[in-house]
Design a protein around this motif. Structure first.
Motif, PDB file in Angstrom:
ATOM      1  N   LYS A  47       0.829  -1.204   0.000  1.00 18.95           N
ATOM      2  CA  LYS A  47       0.000   0.000   0.000  1.00 18.95           C
ATOM      3  C   LYS A  47       0.865   1.256   0.000  1.00 18.95           C
ATOM      4  O   LYS A  47       0.612   2.199  -0.745  1.00 18.95           O
ATOM      5  CB  LYS A  47      -0.913  -0.016   1.223  1.00 18.95           C
ATOM      6  CG  LYS A  47      -1.924   1.121   1.231  1.00 18.95           C
ATOM      7  CD  LYS A  47      -2.852   1.006   2.429  1.00 18.95           C
ATOM      8  CE  LYS A  47      -3.854   2.150   2.441  1.00 18.95           C
ATOM      9  NZ  LYS A  47      -4.768   2.054   3.615  1.00 18.95           N
ATOM     10  N   GLN A  50       2.505   1.655  -3.349  1.00 20.26           N
ATOM     11  CA  GLN A  50       1.554   2.142  -4.348  1.00 20.26           C
ATOM     12  C   GLN A  50       1.272   3.631  -4.160  1.00 20.26           C
ATOM     13  O   GLN A  50       1.149   4.389  -5.134  1.00 20.26           O
ATOM     14  CB  GLN A  50       0.245   1.346  -4.276  1.00 20.26           C
ATOM     15  CG  GLN A  50      -0.718   1.646  -5.414  1.00 20.26           C
ATOM     16  CD  GLN A  50      -0.127   1.327  -6.774  1.00 20.26           C
ATOM     17  OE1 GLN A  50       0.433   0.252  -6.981  1.00 20.26           O
ATOM     18  NE2 GLN A  50      -0.231   2.275  -7.705  1.00 20.26           N
ATOM     19  N   GLU A  51       1.175   4.033  -2.868  1.00 21.45           N
ATOM     20  CA  GLU A  51       0.952   5.449  -2.564  1.00 21.45           C
ATOM     21  C   GLU A  51       2.122   6.301  -3.058  1.00 21.45           C
ATOM     22  O   GLU A  51       1.933   7.401  -3.593  1.00 21.45           O
ATOM     23  CB  GLU A  51       0.749   5.645  -1.070  1.00 21.45           C
ATOM     24  CG  GLU A  51      -0.606   5.151  -0.568  1.00 21.45           C
ATOM     25  CD  GLU A  51      -0.745   5.293   0.937  1.00 21.45           C
ATOM     26  OE1 GLU A  51       0.266   5.661   1.579  1.00 21.45           O
ATOM     27  OE2 GLU A  51      -1.851   5.058   1.460  1.00 21.45           O
ATOM     28  N   ILE A  53       4.161   5.468  -5.501  1.00 20.24           N
ATOM     29  CA  ILE A  53       4.099   5.456  -6.964  1.00 20.24           C
ATOM     30  C   ILE A  53       3.030   6.425  -7.463  1.00 20.24           C
ATOM     31  O   ILE A  53       3.260   7.206  -8.398  1.00 20.24           O
ATOM     32  CB  ILE A  53       3.804   4.028  -7.484  1.00 20.24           C
ATOM     33  CG1 ILE A  53       5.005   3.115  -7.201  1.00 20.24           C
ATOM     34  CG2 ILE A  53       3.496   4.053  -8.985  1.00 20.24           C
ATOM     35  CD1 ILE A  53       4.736   1.646  -7.478  1.00 20.24           C
ATOM     36  N   ASP A  54       1.822   6.375  -6.821  1.00 17.08           N
ATOM     37  CA  ASP A  54       0.727   7.271  -7.220  1.00 17.08           C
ATOM     38  C   ASP A  54       1.116   8.728  -7.020  1.00 17.08           C
ATOM     39  O   ASP A  54       0.825   9.588  -7.862  1.00 17.08           O
ATOM     40  CB  ASP A  54      -0.530   6.951  -6.408  1.00 17.08           C
ATOM     41  CG  ASP A  54      -1.119   5.593  -6.761  1.00 17.08           C
ATOM     42  OD1 ASP A  54      -0.746   5.057  -7.826  1.00 17.08           O
ATOM     43  OD2 ASP A  54      -1.927   5.070  -5.983  1.00 17.08           O
ATOM     44  N   LYS A  55       1.761   8.990  -5.879  1.00 17.22           N
ATOM     45  CA  LYS A  55       2.182  10.362  -5.583  1.00 17.22           C
ATOM     46  C   LYS A  55       3.205  10.842  -6.619  1.00 17.22           C
ATOM     47  O   LYS A  55       3.130  11.982  -7.105  1.00 17.22           O
ATOM     48  CB  LYS A  55       2.786  10.427  -4.179  1.00 17.22           C
ATOM     49  CG  LYS A  55       3.121  11.832  -3.721  1.00 17.22           C
ATOM     50  CD  LYS A  55       3.637  11.828  -2.294  1.00 17.22           C
ATOM     51  CE  LYS A  55       3.979  13.246  -1.830  1.00 17.22           C
ATOM     52  NZ  LYS A  55       4.485  13.252  -0.433  1.00 17.22           N
ATOM     53  N   THR A  57       3.516   9.649  -9.609  1.00 13.51           N
ATOM     54  CA  THR A  57       2.825   9.767 -10.902  1.00 13.51           C
ATOM     55  C   THR A  57       2.060  11.078 -10.992  1.00 13.51           C
ATOM     56  O   THR A  57       2.109  11.773 -12.011  1.00 13.51           O
ATOM     57  CB  THR A  57       1.851   8.585 -11.095  1.00 13.51           C
ATOM     58  OG1 THR A  57       2.584   7.347 -11.035  1.00 13.51           O
ATOM     59  CG2 THR A  57       1.132   8.689 -12.440  1.00 13.51           C
ATOM     60  N   ARG A  58       1.329  11.400  -9.886  1.00 10.95           N
ATOM     61  CA  ARG A  58       0.581  12.667  -9.866  1.00 10.95           C
ATOM     62  C   ARG A  58       1.523  13.856  -9.987  1.00 10.95           C
ATOM     63  O   ARG A  58       1.244  14.820 -10.709  1.00 10.95           O
ATOM     64  CB  ARG A  58      -0.229  12.774  -8.578  1.00 10.95           C
ATOM     65  CG  ARG A  58      -1.454  11.876  -8.526  1.00 10.95           C
ATOM     66  CD  ARG A  58      -2.385  12.275  -7.408  1.00 10.95           C
ATOM     67  NE  ARG A  58      -1.748  12.169  -6.108  1.00 10.95           N
ATOM     68  CZ  ARG A  58      -1.745  11.080  -5.349  1.00 10.95           C
ATOM     69  NH1 ARG A  58      -2.365   9.989  -5.780  1.00 10.95           N
ATOM     70  NH2 ARG A  58      -1.157  11.073  -4.179  1.00 10.95           N
ATOM     71  N   GLU A  61       2.683  14.053 -13.504  1.00 11.70           N
ATOM     72  CA  GLU A  61       1.621  14.566 -14.369  1.00 11.70           C
ATOM     73  C   GLU A  61       1.452  16.074 -14.194  1.00 11.70           C
ATOM     74  O   GLU A  61       1.264  16.803 -15.167  1.00 11.70           O
ATOM     75  CB  GLU A  61       0.296  13.854 -14.063  1.00 11.70           C
ATOM     76  CG  GLU A  61       0.211  12.423 -14.575  1.00 11.70           C
ATOM     77  CD  GLU A  61       0.280  12.347 -16.089  1.00 11.70           C
ATOM     78  OE1 GLU A  61      -0.219  13.277 -16.743  1.00 11.70           O
ATOM     79  OE2 GLU A  61       0.837  11.381 -16.609  1.00 11.70           O
TER      80      GLU A  61
END
Length: 213
Positions: A47, A50-51, A53-55, A57-58, A61
């Motif tokens: 988790k 993933q957080e 990675i998401d952070k 990625t955001r 972006e």
């Protein structure tokens, strides 16, 4: 008859078996707890990963969007500056052409056409002032008077004045009493036509861009 030694031996065996069973059960529970903790720890780790990675990625972006936005603004600014420069050069060239036009016979004919628009002054009751540039006053005043006479206008009712060079060329007709003006100067015509000139240049730039593409 069972002796005390036999009873102790049987009790010892039962005790050892009970200890062995208890130890086995405890080991099984420990193993299950360990597996559960590993699963929970892995879930938390996955988790968190993933957080992250998401952070990331955001963030990437947002950075990408920011870069694209800045690039669009920069390109738009450069495009506007290029258009403004093009318009500036066009107007400079146009001013040069007008300056040349003022020294040609065509300009004299142009003055004649402007004077023909003053035919209504023939029976005008108030005193009239006609403004020209100093250059036109020096070179074309006799011609202007001649054209007015041809229209039947008495020059005694007209005062010829010199305006500064801001009018570029042409005529300004003024009712001396009522202070009403008819501006037939080239400067006035140029100012009124500026929006059309700019739009025409923009359109030419757009068409050139489509051809290049």
């Amino acid at each position: 008859m069972v002796t005390i030694e036999q009873k102790l031996s049987s009790f010892s065996k039962l005790l050892q078996q009970d200890i062995a069973n208890t130890a086995k059960e405890q080991l099984r529970k420990l193993e299950e707890e360990y597996i559960e903790k590993i699963a929970i720890s892995k879930e938390h780790a996955d988790k968190e990963a993933q957080e992250i990675i998401d952070k990331a990625t955001r963030k990437a972006e947002l950075k990408k969007t920011e870069i694209i936005s800045k690039s669009k603004i920069s390109n738009k600014r450069d495009s506007m500056l290029a258009k403004e420069k093009c318009i500036e050069r066009f107007i400079e060239n146009l001013a040069t052409r007008i300056d040349h036009f003022l020294s040609t016979k065509d300009y004299k004919d142009y003055l004649g056409r402007l004077i023909s628009k003053c035919e209504e002054l023939k029976d005008y009751p108030n005193e009239i002032a006609i403004y020209t540039t100093q250059k036109d006053h020096d070179f074309y005043l006799p011609y202007i008077k001649e054209q007015l006479i041809n229209l039947g206008i008495d020059e005694k009712n007209i005062e010829f004045k010199v305006n500064d060079n801001s009018m570029i060329g042409g005529l300004i007709v003024e009712d001396v009493l009522d202070k009403v003006r008819i501006d037939l100067s080239i400067a006035s015509y140029f100012e009124e036509s500026k929006a059309f000139i700019i739009e025409s240049v923009f359109e030419a730039i757009r068409e050139a861009g489509e051809v290049d593409e």
